[in-house]
Structures are given as structure tokens and as C-alpha cells.
Design an enzyme around this catalytic site. Structure first.
Site, PDB file in Angstrom:
ATOM      1  N   ASP A  84      49.828  52.794 -15.541  1.00 12.68           N
ATOM      2  CA  ASP A  84      50.995  52.104 -14.735  1.00 12.68           C
ATOM      3  C   ASP A  84      51.948  52.998 -14.366  1.00 12.68           C
ATOM      4  O   ASP A  84      53.267  52.739 -14.545  1.00 12.68           O
ATOM      5  CB  ASP A  84      51.623  51.156 -15.727  1.00 12.68           C
ATOM      6  N   GLU A 138      51.099  41.187 -10.540  1.00 10.55           N
ATOM      7  CA  GLU A 138      51.893  42.013 -11.410  1.00 10.55           C
ATOM      8  C   GLU A 138      52.353  43.358 -11.070  1.00 10.55           C
ATOM      9  O   GLU A 138      52.271  43.473  -9.780  1.00 10.55           O
ATOM     10  CB  GLU A 138      51.162  42.237 -12.905  1.00 10.55           C
TER      11      GLU A 138
END
Length: 547
Positions: free
Chosen positions: A55, A221
């Protein structure tokens, strides 16, 4: 109070180890023997970080780029990497020194803790927003990206609030965008925008849904919000970690309505699920995108893609069919840099010759100061044994010192000497890989001496017992060399040597496995089964990573 925070940072809870960030920044560039992305001819190869920097988010401040990544339960967390050209990176610090609530994260909490963070620079200050899906969204701050960083402040409490990103608009108003984790919130696949206090310390309202992915973009997301030429851009992945795509939404109004476009997917390449990352612009005006690819046991590795604009829409990677949707590159010309090229990589080898433990190391939980100490006069790291949780295995043991897999093929060798406590048996020290299943080669004390052992544990996350094989009795007064060799299919072999020249393999090839939301890791451990008022220890002379 600030002096106390600085002292806390210097201690770092790495077993009583400290580091000096100025000295760190003055160090000679480290170049891995296992993976270098810079081809040395003005081009680079992907991934630029062949390690589990999950991420990733990044920004540029001046001539340097700073990258942060998820760290989940491992501590220290929130690694900070720095680059002058987006290809060559080094670890300069870890922003999170103690995982909170401390009493919870003093024991392993696999897959919990720090999820996808965002790093920003506002009014002379670096800020990192990170979510803990069980507690809420936190912010930490620093004037220096190498630290020290402030203690976490809860911006908004709540279960399932994930992937926050702040945004300061030109009129001074501040906002926070985030998603939801279905496992905690019971809802997912949409993004909300909330008003944020000007200093970024607290959310001011309940927010509004600005993008809903249920019809076309499941598991929407990881949003990042930017502004360019009057457009607000929300970059967000969808479709799942291993199989998804990269979206961009745009609007002239921050609350929408937003137009939608897929700007990158796998296309005809072998790079699966290319998404979730950061748009950065160079001082010379180029645009680039850093994102991850899920490579199983090797983790979520980081790629660098060229980025351009077509009709005010980003195009990430190359666009061979000119449809406005890019696909990732494997090699490409490097970004133009205003600074001289310095080839360097994140640290992996550690000679243990100073007061400083390498910044690549992380514990399996919040550490105790008694676990580890540096011995610069000996040039070694000393790990003291600590009690393994009753009835548990290494997966559930806090004092395992770990680092990420650094390449698709690599070899790790360490030299150590074991000094068991005369009043204890079953102390064990060694070299391990760790995932849902794990294996290690170690020295273990017994009534009849010290044994070299090979251990495997299948389904360790389900509290399964180990299978241990005794290899041979060894002389603990002599140093021994332990090695693991990893192949690109995740198969590894363990071996040992008395002279660092002739190695003898033990056991069968072991298939390494992922952890909870992370790739497998390798590292060192020192455990025992009983508690008295003393402990044995292992002195690790060095650990070296090669191809």
C-alpha cells in the site's frame, strides 16, 4: 514533553538500541547483492522495490521523494524511504515506534495494526495518516522525515475506517477521504469525504459518500486525492489485491459528481493487479505513479510507471492501443533528476558493527528492552532468550526479529555463537522464515549438550505444533554458520557450516507461505520454555544477503 518524546524515539524500543538520524543520512549508499532496480544505463527495471512495501504512498518535497507503506503488526512500523530519482531508495527511519494500544500489541496481532497510510507535507511539517481497522484513524507528525515523529493522535475513532488521505485545498479548507473495511464495518466499496480541522487533528463531520463502487468497482478502497488545473482527482484501486485495476475519478467540485475511468490494468503483461499507490511529479514536470503488485510470499512489491495526461485524464504506464487505459512497464527510462544519480537500495545485510540496528528490522510485536543489545566492541548483535508463550509456536511469539524478502532469489547467511544458560534447557536460537507455515535451522540446549535442529510448523497460525528434527550435537564454544537459500517459486533450503565454505543441507525443501496480508519474512530468534532470573543468549556476528 518534547524532550521526553525525543528520548523515547532514540530508545526506539528495539531492545535498548538507539540510532542517530544525522549519522544515518551521512552513511555511504547501501547496494543490495540481491536486487538493484537501476540498470546503470539510464533505465530501470520493475519492481523498483522487490520487497513487501504494501500500500505505498509517496510525496516529493524539494528534490527528494519520501515513501511510506503499511506495516500491520510489525514494530517499528511505518517505514520511511527516501529517493532522489524514484528508482533508488533507502530506508531513513520508521515513524511508528510503539504500536498502540500498547497492551494489545505487546503480543502478536497478525494482520492488524497499521493498514494503508498516506504521507503529506503541509506548512513545513510531514504528516502520516494511518488506519487501524479496529480503533480508527491516527495522525503522526514530524519536521524531519527521518524522525522523531510524534505519538499517534486519534483523528477519528471507529471500527472499519481504512485508507485515509488528507487534502488541503487552495482556500485553506481541509478534508479527509477514506474507505471502509467490510470485515469490521460490515460495509465496503464506497468512499466518503469529511471535513477536517485546519491543523489536521480531528474530523469535523460525519462526511458524505462521494463515490460508490458497488455497481462496477467491487472492493473500492485505497483513495488518494489530488488537484490539477481545476479538477479534483481521486485515485483508487478496485477489484481485489491480486486481480484488480487502477481507477481515477474527477470532478470540478470536491463533493462531486465524479466521472470514472480505468487508467491502468494488467493488459497483456504479467504484472497482476497493478494498483494502489501514489502520483508524484518531478521538479522537471514529469508525472509518475508508484503502485504495488501482489507477488505472494514475496509480498506486495512496488513498481514505478510513467504517467501522462490525455484530455485531462491520467494514463498510467504505456498505452499500446491508444484507448486511454495504460498497462504496466517492466523496463523504462528513468525519471529526470535534478540531483546526481546515486545507486542504492533498501538495507538488507547487517554487519552489526555499530550501535545501530539496521532500519530494515522489525519485531513480531512491541518489544521489551531486554530482548536485544548491540555489542560494537565485539561487532555483534546479542539476542537474549525469552519465554515462548505457553503451548504456542514461533508465529505467536513476540521476540522474533524479522525483515522482508528482498528479491525473487536470494541467500541469507548468518554467523552466530550460542551461550546457553546453565540452569535452563530447551533454549533455542537460530535463523527462520515466518509465514502461516514456517521453518528454521537452530541451536537448542538439552541435557546432553547443544543440538543443531531443523524445525517446520505447518498451519502455525492455527496454533499447530512444530515438528523438530535433531541433526547433530555441536560445540557451543565454536561459531556456526546458518543459511537459507530462496528460489523464485518460494521454495527454500536450510544448511549449516563450520567454516563458511562447505555447507550441509538439512531437511527437505520448504515451501514458504504468506502471512496475514503480508509476504513471508526471514529473521532471527532466541526463545526458551521456562523463566528464571537469567537467560542464555546468542551473539550474531553478521547476517548477509546475497543472490
Amino acid at each position: 514533553m518534547d524532550s521526553f518524546k525525543n528520548l523515547l524515539f532514540k530508545i526506539t524500543l528495539l531492545g535498548g538500541l538507539c540510532f542517530n538520524d544525522k549519522a544515518l543520512l551521512a552513511q555511504k549508499p547501501f547496494v543490495s547483492k540481491a536486487w538493484v532496480a537501476d540498470n546503470g544505463d539510464g533505465t530501470y527495471k520493475n519492481p523498483v522495490l522487490h520487497a513487501d512495501y504494501s500500500d505505498p504512498d509517496a510525496i516529493r518535497v524539494g528534490n527528494y521523494y519520501y515513501l511510506v507503506a503499511s506495516s500491520f503488526e510489525n514494530i517499528p512500523g511505518l517505514p520511511i524511504l527516501r529517493s532522489s530519482d524514484l528508482v533508488n531508495w533507502k530506508i531513513i527511519g520508521n515513524a511508528l515506534i510503539v504500536q498502540t494500544p500498547k497492551e494489545v500489541f505487546d503480543t502478536p496481532q497478525h494482520g492488524k495494526g497499521v493498514w494503508a497510510p498516506a504521507i503529506r507535507y503541509n506548512k513545513g511539517e510531514f504528516l502520516i495518516y494511518y488506519p487501524d481497522p479496529d480503533y480508527g484513524i491516527y495522525v503522526i507528525r514530524s519536521k524531519n522525515p527521518a524522525g522523531p515523529w510524534s505519538t499517534p493522535v486519534l483523528v477519528e475513532a471507529g471500527k472499519g475506517l481504512i485508507d485515509p488521505c488528507p487534502f488541503w485545498d487552495e482556500d485553506g479548507k481541509a478534508y479527509l477521504i477514506h474507505g471502509f473495511a467490510g470485515s469490521r464495518a460490515g460495509i465496503k466499496s464506497f468512499l466518503v469525504l469529511k471535513s477536517l480541522s485546519a491543523d489536521g487533528s480531528k474530523v469535523l463531520d460525519a462526511g458524505k459518500i462521494i463515490i460508490d463502487g458497488h455497481e462496477t468497482d467491487p472492493t473500492l478502497e485505497g483513495p488518494k486525492i489530488y488537484k490539477r488545473n481545476g479538477f479534483y482527482y481521486v485515485f483508487a484501486p478496485a477489484g481485489g489485491v491480486a486481480t484488480g485495476w487502477q481507477l481515477v475519478f474527477r470532478s470540478k467540485n470536491i463533493y462531486g459528481p465524479y466521472e470514472r475511468k480505468v487508467v491502468m490494468d494488467q493488459g497483456k503483461t504479467a504484472i497482476n493487479g497493478p494498483h494502489q499507490g501514489a502520483w508524484v511529479s518531478t521538479p522537471t514536470g514529469e508525472d509518475w505513479f508508484l503502485h504495488f503488485q501482489d507477488k505472494g510470499v514475496f509480498g506486495r512489491v512496488v513498481h514505478l510507471q510513467p504517467m501522462s495526461f490525455n484530455n485531462a485524464w491520467p494514463v498510467i504506464g504505456t498505452d499500446p492501443d491508444h484507448d486511454g487505459k495504460g498497462e504496466p512497464v517492466t523496463t523504462y527510462k528513468k525519471p529526470k533528476s535534478t540531483l546526481p544519480t546515486v545507486i542504492e537500495t533498501p538495507q538488507d545485510t547487517d554487519e552489526f558493527n555499530s550501535l545501530d540496528l539496521g532500519l530494515q528490522w522489525q519485531w513480531n510485536a512491541n518489544p521489551k528492552v531486554t530482548w536485544a543489545f548491540m555489542y560494537p566492541s565485539k561487532g555483534s548483535l546479542r539476542l537474549f532468550t525469552d519465554k515462548i508463550p505457553a503451548g504456542e509456536n514461533l508465529w505467536w511469539t513476540p521476540n522474533v526479529l524479522l525483515q522482508k524478502f528482498p528479491a525473487p532469489v536470494f541467500t541469507v547467511t548468518t554467523k552466530l555463537q550460542f551461550t546457553p544458560c546453565e540452569r535452563l534447557i530447551n533454549e533455542k536460537v537460530g535463523l527462520t522464515i515466518l509465514g502461516f507455515s514456517y521453518a528454521n535451522i537452530a541451536l537448542k540446549s538439552a541435557k546432553d549438550g547443544v543440538w543443531l535442529t531443523y524445525t517446520t510448523c505447518k498451519d502455525a497460525d492455527n496454533h499447530k505444533p512444530e515438528t523438530e528434527t535433531k541433526i547433530k550435537l555441536v560445540d557451543p564454544k565454536q561459531a556456526i554458520y546458518l543459511r537459507l537459500a530462496m528460489k523464485d517459486d518460494g521454495l527454500c533450503k536450510f544448511s549449516y557450516s563450520q567454516d563458511n565454505q562447505n555447507f550441509t543441507e538439512v531437511g527437505e525443501a520448504f515451501q514458504s507461505e504468506v502471512g496475514r496480508w503480508i509476504g513471508a519474512k526471514f529473521g532471527l530468534f532466541a526463545t526458551r520454555e521456562d523463566t528464571i532470573n537469567d537467560a542464555g543468549f546468542a551473539d550474531f556476528d553478521w547476517i548477509r544477503v546475497e543472490k
